[in-house]
Design a protein around this motif. Structure first.
Motif, PDB file in Angstrom:
ATOM      1  N   ALA A 172       9.554  -2.721  -0.414  1.00 44.93           N
ATOM      2  CA  ALA A 172       8.875  -1.425  -0.453  1.00 44.93           C
ATOM      3  C   ALA A 172       7.372  -1.623  -0.643  1.00 44.93           C
ATOM      4  CB  ALA A 172       9.445  -0.571  -1.574  1.00 44.93           C
ATOM      5  N   LYS A 173       6.999  -2.551  -1.513  1.00 42.34           N
ATOM      6  CA  LYS A 173       5.582  -2.830  -1.753  1.00 42.34           C
ATOM      7  C   LYS A 173       4.890  -3.318  -0.489  1.00 42.34           C
ATOM      8  CE  LYS A 173       4.566  -5.263  -5.397  1.00 42.34           C
ATOM      9  NZ  LYS A 173       4.688  -6.299  -6.466  1.00 42.34           N
ATOM     10  N   GLN A 174       5.580  -4.141   0.291  1.00 41.56           N
ATOM     11  CA  GLN A 174       5.002  -4.625   1.542  1.00 41.56           C
ATOM     12  C   GLN A 174       4.696  -3.464   2.490  1.00 41.56           C
ATOM     13  OE1 GLN A 174       7.607  -7.604   3.197  1.00 41.56           O
ATOM     14  NE2 GLN A 174       7.532  -8.891   1.373  1.00 41.56           N
ATOM     15  N   LEU A 175       5.622  -2.504   2.534  1.00 37.45           N
ATOM     16  CA  LEU A 175       5.414  -1.347   3.403  1.00 37.45           C
ATOM     17  C   LEU A 175       4.296  -0.455   2.878  1.00 37.45           C
ATOM     18  CD1 LEU A 175       9.042  -0.338   4.423  1.00 37.45           C
ATOM     19  CD2 LEU A 175       7.207  -1.073   5.938  1.00 37.45           C
ATOM     20  N   TRP A 176       4.274  -0.223   1.566  1.00 38.75           N
ATOM     21  CA  TRP A 176       3.195   0.595   1.000  1.00 38.75           C
ATOM     22  C   TRP A 176       1.838  -0.051   1.237  1.00 38.75           C
ATOM     23  CZ3 TRP A 176       6.836   1.110  -3.687  1.00 38.75           C
ATOM     24  CH2 TRP A 176       7.618   2.268  -3.547  1.00 38.75           C
ATOM     25  N   THR A 177       1.798  -1.387   1.160  1.00 34.51           N
ATOM     26  CA  THR A 177       0.547  -2.101   1.441  1.00 34.51           C
ATOM     27  C   THR A 177       0.134  -1.900   2.897  1.00 34.51           C
ATOM     28  OG1 THR A 177       1.031  -3.788  -0.243  1.00 34.51           O
ATOM     29  CG2 THR A 177      -0.562  -4.361   1.475  1.00 34.51           C
ATOM     30  N   GLU A 197      -3.257   0.022   4.486  1.00 30.90           N
ATOM     31  CA  GLU A 197      -4.151  -0.587   5.469  1.00 30.90           C
ATOM     32  C   GLU A 197      -4.445   0.388   6.599  1.00 30.90           C
ATOM     33  OE1 GLU A 197      -2.221  -4.166   6.656  1.00 30.90           O
ATOM     34  OE2 GLU A 197      -2.730  -5.262   4.818  1.00 30.90           O
ATOM     35  N   LEU A 198      -3.493   1.275   6.863  1.00 34.49           N
ATOM     36  CA  LEU A 198      -3.682   2.300   7.887  1.00 34.49           C
ATOM     37  C   LEU A 198      -4.432   3.503   7.330  1.00 34.49           C
ATOM     38  CD1 LEU A 198      -0.084   2.250   9.439  1.00 34.49           C
ATOM     39  CD2 LEU A 198      -2.164   1.304  10.460  1.00 34.49           C
ATOM     40  N   ASP A 199      -4.154   3.838   6.075  1.00 33.96           N
ATOM     41  CA  ASP A 199      -4.768   4.989   5.421  1.00 33.96           C
ATOM     42  C   ASP A 199      -4.914   4.675   3.937  1.00 33.96           C
ATOM     43  OD1 ASP A 199      -5.552   7.379   4.308  1.00 33.96           O
ATOM     44  OD2 ASP A 199      -3.943   8.583   5.182  1.00 33.96           O
ATOM     45  N   ALA A 200      -6.126   4.322   3.540  1.00 39.22           N
ATOM     46  CA  ALA A 200      -6.366   3.864   2.166  1.00 39.22           C
ATOM     47  C   ALA A 200      -6.151   4.959   1.125  1.00 39.22           C
ATOM     48  CB  ALA A 200      -7.781   3.316   2.037  1.00 39.22           C
ATOM     49  N   ASN A 201      -6.069   6.214   1.553  1.00 41.89           N
ATOM     50  CA  ASN A 201      -5.903   7.319   0.619  1.00 41.89           C
ATOM     51  C   ASN A 201      -4.539   7.992   0.735  1.00 41.89           C
ATOM     52  OD1 ASN A 201      -8.603   7.236  -0.529  1.00 41.89           O
ATOM     53  ND2 ASN A 201      -9.312   7.991   1.454  1.00 41.89           N
ATOM     54  N   TYR A 202      -3.570   7.281   1.289  1.00 33.66           N
ATOM     55  CA  TYR A 202      -2.237   7.867   1.453  1.00 33.66           C
ATOM     56  C   TYR A 202      -1.580   7.954   0.075  1.00 33.66           C
ATOM     57  CZ  TYR A 202       2.125   9.000   3.836  1.00 33.66           C
ATOM     58  OH  TYR A 202       3.256   9.644   4.287  1.00 33.66           O
ATOM     59  N   GLY A 203      -1.461   9.192  -0.424  1.00 29.82           N
ATOM     60  CA  GLY A 203      -1.064   9.419  -1.810  1.00 29.82           C
ATOM     61  C   GLY A 203       0.269   8.837  -2.216  1.00 29.82           C
ATOM     62  N   TYR A 204       1.298   9.016  -1.383  1.00 25.87           N
ATOM     63  CA  TYR A 204       2.628   8.543  -1.766  1.00 25.87           C
ATOM     64  C   TYR A 204       2.704   7.022  -1.805  1.00 25.87           C
ATOM     65  CZ  TYR A 204       4.339  13.316  -1.398  1.00 25.87           C
ATOM     66  OH  TYR A 204       4.536  14.667  -1.590  1.00 25.87           O
ATOM     67  N   ALA A 205       1.932   6.361  -0.943  1.00 21.62           N
ATOM     68  CA  ALA A 205       1.903   4.902  -0.977  1.00 21.62           C
ATOM     69  C   ALA A 205       1.197   4.419  -2.242  1.00 21.62           C
ATOM     70  CB  ALA A 205       1.210   4.358   0.269  1.00 21.62           C
ATOM     71  N   LEU A 206       0.119   5.105  -2.609  1.00 26.40           N
ATOM     72  CA  LEU A 206      -0.586   4.764  -3.848  1.00 26.40           C
ATOM     73  C   LEU A 206       0.326   4.978  -5.054  1.00 26.40           C
ATOM     74  CD1 LEU A 206      -4.001   6.451  -3.007  1.00 26.40           C
ATOM     75  CD2 LEU A 206      -3.643   3.993  -3.320  1.00 26.40           C
ATOM     76  N   ARG A 254      10.352   4.249   0.566  1.00 24.36           N
ATOM     77  CA  ARG A 254      11.009   4.964  -0.532  1.00 24.36           C
ATOM     78  C   ARG A 254      12.515   4.697  -0.541  1.00 24.36           C
ATOM     79  NH1 ARG A 254       9.449  11.172  -1.494  1.00 24.36           N
ATOM     80  NH2 ARG A 254       7.573  10.307  -0.533  1.00 24.36           N
ATOM     81  N   SER A 255      13.104   4.621   0.650  1.00 25.63           N
ATOM     82  CA  SER A 255      14.541   4.345   0.712  1.00 25.63           C
ATOM     83  C   SER A 255      14.837   2.930   0.220  1.00 25.63           C
ATOM     84  CB  SER A 255      15.068   4.546   2.137  1.00 25.63           C
ATOM     85  OG  SER A 255      14.559   3.573   3.032  1.00 25.63           O
ATOM     86  N   LEU A 256      13.950   1.983   0.515  1.00 27.94           N
ATOM     87  CA  LEU A 256      14.115   0.618   0.011  1.00 27.94           C
ATOM     88  C   LEU A 256      14.028   0.586  -1.510  1.00 27.94           C
ATOM     89  CD1 LEU A 256      11.948  -1.323   2.622  1.00 27.94           C
ATOM     90  CD2 LEU A 256      14.404  -1.636   2.250  1.00 27.94           C
ATOM     91  N   ALA A 257      13.082   1.331  -2.051  1.00 32.02           N
ATOM     92  CA  ALA A 257      12.930   1.367  -3.512  1.00 32.02           C
ATOM     93  C   ALA A 257      14.173   1.956  -4.172  1.00 32.02           C
ATOM     94  CB  ALA A 257      11.690   2.184  -3.879  1.00 32.02           C
ATOM     95  N   LEU A 258      14.790   2.931  -3.523  1.00 31.12           N
ATOM     96  CA  LEU A 258      15.984   3.570  -4.090  1.00 31.12           C
ATOM     97  C   LEU A 258      17.155   2.611  -4.216  1.00 31.12           C
ATOM     98  CD1 LEU A 258      15.974   7.096  -2.383  1.00 31.12           C
ATOM     99  CD2 LEU A 258      15.686   6.592  -4.818  1.00 31.12           C
ATOM    100  N   VAL A 259      17.211   1.612  -3.333  1.00 28.10           N
ATOM    101  CA  VAL A 259      18.306   0.640  -3.405  1.00 28.10           C
ATOM    102  C   VAL A 259      17.866  -0.641  -4.122  1.00 28.10           C
ATOM    103  CG1 VAL A 259      19.503   1.530  -1.385  1.00 28.10           C
ATOM    104  CG2 VAL A 259      17.804  -0.279  -1.085  1.00 28.10           C
ATOM    105  N   GLY A 260      16.682  -0.608  -4.732  1.00 26.25           N
ATOM    106  CA  GLY A 260      16.238  -1.733  -5.555  1.00 26.25           C
ATOM    107  C   GLY A 260      15.423  -2.790  -4.854  1.00 26.25           C
TER     108      GLY A 260
END
Length: 199
Positions: free
Chosen positions: A112-117, A121-130, A101-107
């Motif tokens: 950020a997408k790499q981290l959300w991905t 992979e660790l939790d397929a239902n992690y809401g904030y990553a989705l 989220r901090s990466l997304a805030l600075v553009g």
């Protein structure tokens, strides 16, 4: 924050009720609080290792020894600190999401997408990553994919008004006006007293 409740009637404490060791001078109190915070953080750091090294930097900000001069500088320093934590704890979704989220805030959307991905992979239902992936897809013009991510995120964050609005907006951009209206209507029925319901 918690509130302390007392069934009995008691008088509110005054400055005269404070112990002698309590500093009366506000400036002194502020100085001692900063010193105690620095001392406590240093102690924790020496006990638990690098997890709390970022806290020392935060204490430095609070003590006035280092204050970012702009909002951008603040976000960049926040990203550096969350990045340090992410390196130390690469399998903790909460830590990774804060950094994403901090990466997304600075553009830095791609990072950020790499981290959300990685989080998914660790939790397929992690809401904030989705939700993050959905918004990133929307920025890329991939509206169908965005709707899929946001819809799945909504299954775990049904009370998240911002997410509801993001999904409704995506549905609208896709021309799915009935679905968008239904989504907003359902939220309004579930949370009739919510401020977001009337926005």
């Amino acid at each position: 924050l918690s509130q302390l409740a007392d069934d009995g009637e008691t008088d509110s404490p005054t400055v005269h009720d404070l112990p002698e060791s309590f500093p009366r001078n506000p400036e002194l109190a502020s100085t001692e609080a900063r010193e105690n915070a620095t001392s406590s953080t240093t102690s924790i750091t020496s006990t638990t290792g690098s997890l709390f090294s970022a806290n020392e930097q935060v204490v430095q900000w609070l003590s006035g020894s280092h204050l970012p001069e702009s909002g951008l500088a603040l976000r960049e320093e926040m990203t550096a600190i969350t990045g340090e934590l992410a390196e130390q704890f690469p399998r903790l979704p909460d830590v990774l999401e804060i950094h994403a989220r901090s990466l997304a805030l600075v553009g830095n959307i791609e990072q950020a997408k790499q981290l959300w991905t990685a989080i998914l992979e660790l939790d397929a239902n992690y809401g904030y990553a989705l939700q993050g992936m959905g918004n990133a897809a929307k920025l890329d013009g991939q509206l169908e994919l965005a709707a899929e991510y946001l819809q799945k995120a909504l299954q775990t964050q049904g009370e998240n008004a911002k997410l509801v609005h993001e999904l409704a907006e995506t549905r609208t951009l896709l021309g799915q006006l009935n679905e968008a209206a239904e989504l907003l209507g359902e939220y309004a029925q579930r949370y009739p007293d919510s401020v977001e319901t009337h926005v």
